[in-house]
Structure formats: structure tokens, C-alpha cells
Design a protein around this motif. Sequence first.
Motif, short mmCIF file in Angstrom:
data_model
loop_
_atom_site.label_atom_id
_atom_site.label_comp_id
_atom_site.label_asym_id
_atom_site.label_seq_id
_atom_site.Cartn_x
_atom_site.Cartn_y
_atom_site.Cartn_z
N THR A 99 -6.01 -0.84 4.10
CA THR A 99 -4.27 -1.91 4.24
C THR A 99 -3.01 -1.30 4.05
O THR A 99 -3.41 0.09 3.97
CB THR A 99 -4.45 -2.69 2.84
N SER A 100 -2.16 -1.65 3.23
CA SER A 100 -1.26 -0.91 3.22
C SER A 100 -0.88 -0.18 2.00
O SER A 100 -2.05 -1.37 1.32
CB SER A 100 0.76 -1.74 2.94
N ALA A 101 -0.41 0.89 1.15
CA ALA A 101 -0.77 1.13 -0.54
C ALA A 101 -0.40 0.12 -0.97
O ALA A 101 0.33 0.60 -1.42
CB ALA A 101 -0.62 3.00 -0.47
N PHE A 164 3.08 -10.23 3.69
CA PHE A 164 2.23 -8.76 2.80
C PHE A 164 1.40 -7.96 3.37
O PHE A 164 -0.55 -9.48 4.00
CB PHE A 164 1.96 -9.57 1.60
N SER A 165 0.81 -6.89 3.34
CA SER A 165 -0.12 -6.21 3.73
C SER A 165 0.07 -5.46 2.78
O SER A 165 0.40 -4.53 2.06
CB SER A 165 0.30 -5.30 4.83
N GLY A 166 -1.47 -5.26 1.83
CA GLY A 166 -1.97 -4.90 1.50
C GLY A 166 -3.21 -5.59 0.21
O GLY A 166 -4.12 -6.09 0.61
N ALA A 254 1.79 -8.67 11.64
CA ALA A 254 2.40 -8.25 12.00
C ALA A 254 2.70 -6.32 12.10
O ALA A 254 3.53 -5.76 13.19
CB ALA A 254 4.14 -8.47 11.11
N SER A 255 1.66 -5.80 11.09
CA SER A 255 1.11 -4.37 10.60
C SER A 255 0.29 -4.02 11.31
O SER A 255 -0.18 -3.20 11.35
CB SER A 255 1.50 -4.45 9.29
N GLY A 256 -0.86 -4.78 12.08
CA GLY A 256 -2.16 -4.51 12.36
C GLY A 256 -2.81 -3.52 11.12
O GLY A 256 -4.04 -3.87 11.21
N LYS A 257 -2.70 -4.35 10.02
CA LYS A 257 -3.33 -3.66 8.72
C LYS A 257 -3.82 -4.52 7.50
O LYS A 257 -3.22 -6.01 8.15
CB LYS A 257 -2.03 -2.39 7.94
N CYS A 381 -8.56 -10.57 5.51
CA CYS A 381 -8.26 -10.45 6.83
C CYS A 381 -8.08 -8.85 7.58
O CYS A 381 -7.88 -8.08 6.57
CB CYS A 381 -7.41 -11.45 7.20
N GLY A 382 -9.16 -8.67 8.85
CA GLY A 382 -9.60 -7.25 9.24
C GLY A 382 -9.47 -6.00 7.97
O GLY A 382 -9.34 -4.73 7.96
#
Length: 398
Positions: A99-101, A164-166, A254-257, A381-382
Amino acid sequence: MRLLNPTPHNKLSLPVPTDDALAASAALQQLIRAEIAANAGAISFARYMELALYAPQLGYYSGGAIKLGKDGDFTTSPEMSALFGGTLAHVCADLFAQTSAHIMEFGAGSGRLAFDILTECNISGVQVDRYFIVELSGELRARQEELLKDFPQVVWLQTMPEAFSGVVLGNEVLDAMPVSLLVKTEQGWAELDVGLNEEGGFKLAESSLPASADLVAQIPDADNFAPGYMTEVHAVAIGFMHSVSQMLLAGHNASGKAGVAIWLDYGFPAHEYYLDQRIQGTLMCHYRHHAHPDPFYFPGLQDITAHVDFTAMAKAALDAGLDLLAYTSQAGFLLEAGIGEILLRIPLDDHQRYLPAANTLQKLVSPAEMGELFKVLIVGCGAQLAPQLQRHDRSHRL
């Protein structure tokens, strides 16, 4: 409308509130009475609970009362021990590879969990780019800002973002969301409303209309319960889970993360929640470390909660498009995530530090304490969880 005889709070042996607290509760009660009057003499219990907990400046969570710790009404795991947050820090750090940090916390309370996570990340050399806290209460935000003033990566939000990614964290969040109360009658299921008795106090009564099909559908085998059975349905929490799931999916797209949400709370899967023997549901109130069943005791001064139906929460996430990554006990989660290793960083001969920390760890993981009653639901997810976090997975029981 049939009165269901709630416990009269004048029979409860509870600490007497201060004059200021009584005045705040009186103002909230007047607001609730006005809404009842404007709605033909009744509002749903879910709306009453929403006002009692979240009415601006007056509700339990939006007002100024001390809620957590020895001087509050209840104690949560982060308030008990830094080991709890330290362990979650390592779970988040492992997930940051996918994920993002970023971390987003709901229901941050005093800010203690955020403090312990960020402190442990600093000790371990883990970079947290942003730690978002979604907070509606100005009083709680002020407490959090003071505690977290040395962590510039903390950002406060009043609403969740669209994407949001994280890692999303929620410790004892879902149990504090308003619930609908339903009772089985000879004619079928009825929703319970809140009205006024002859003295102007609040009372529970059956709605004149049958409960909606959407609410009844949340109760497994609803037709099989005997008249008089009362329970809760978690429509608000289900909607919240949908919203968080959509936010994570949007972030992933949006981020692929990856995006992951970790929910820790007390509750059961549906087949254990809706038992024939649980005829009064699970609704409980907390005031100055006293637990009691009367939701009308000085509104605004006490917490009102219900156990979480984890089957409904998992289904909401799955329906929104997330994956179910794990469902386990708090004990299994914390032990496999390394809480014991963090404890062992305290020297065994440092009795003043080690023994209290060990005793608190026991409370967090013991089946007789919080270890079994509290569950952990992880969706995302992912993402893939570390194998050790899946060793005690109970997803099949949902």
C-alpha cells in the motif's frame, strides 16, 4: 404503541453527574424532545442513539466529557497498553510494501493509538508519510492535537476522502454506531421507536408500522424467533462499511496500490449473535466504568453500544467489492503479529516495567478477558496478509 418497560434510571446506583454535566444532558434531552414532537411523537431508536452520541456540542462523542481512561467511562486496548499500538505498527509496516505509507484511523479517541503506532514506527525506522484521523468531535481533536504535536505527519479530516490507499484502522468504532432495535410480535417484526412518557421522560414503544424488509433481512431465520424477542440491526455500520470499501477501491484504481481495513471490536458472527437465548439483544451503556442496560440514563453523559455482527460487516465489504483477508480473535491476531516480542524488549529483571506490561498483555489476549470476546476483521483490495496473520483465521464461521 406498546410500552416495553425500559429500565428506569432512577433505580440505577451510579455516580451522580456534576451540575455542568447535568445541564448539558438537560439541553440534549430538550433537543431530542423537540425532534420527537416534530415527528408526530416518536423517532426511531437509531435516530435517538445518533443524537445521544453525536448531536453537535451535546452528544456523548461530540461534547466535552472525558470518555476514556480511569477518569472516563471505559478503557480501550490502546489506553491499557502501548503494546497494542506497537503491534499494530508492525502490521501496518508489513502492509506498506503493498500500500501507500498512509494510515487512516476512525474513532481515534484520545489519540493514544496513533501516538503508540507512530512512536513504534520511529523506533523501528518505518516511514509513515501521512497519518489521517477522521474526527468529528472538536473536544477530542483538541486532545489528539496536544498528544500528537510532535508528529507532523498527522492530518485531521472531518469526512473520509473519496479515494485512499493505505491502511485503515478502527478500534471499537463499529460498536458505537447507531443501531435499529427490532422486536418480534405476534404480527411480525416491529421497529422500536422512542417517545415520551407522561412525565416527559423517554420510553421505548413499538412503531405503528412494521419493520422495513431491509432491516428484517439482516436477521438470519427471522421468521423462527418467538414473539417478544428483541435485537439490534446494524444498518448504519453496514452503510459505513460500504463507504470505506468504496474509498479503498477508488484508491486502488487510482494508484494501483493496495488498500486494507482492520477492524477490532467486540462481537460475534451472525449465527452466534442472533441466538434464541439472547432475547434482549446486546445493547449496553457505559458510565464511569459502570455497565448498565438503560439507554435513557442522562443522554449525552454515557456511551451506548451494541456488539458487532461481524457477518454483516464482512458481507457489506464483500458486496462493495473488497476481499475478505481474515477474521480472527484479538488474541490470535496480536500474538501472531508479535506482541510477545515487543514485551520481551523490556528486561525481565526490570520488574516495575515488565510485570505491569505482562499483566496488561494477559488482559488483551486471555480468553477470559478481551482475547476471545474481541475479534479482528481484515478486508482489502489488491493485498495479501502475511501467512502468520492467517493461522487462526475463522472466516468459515462467518
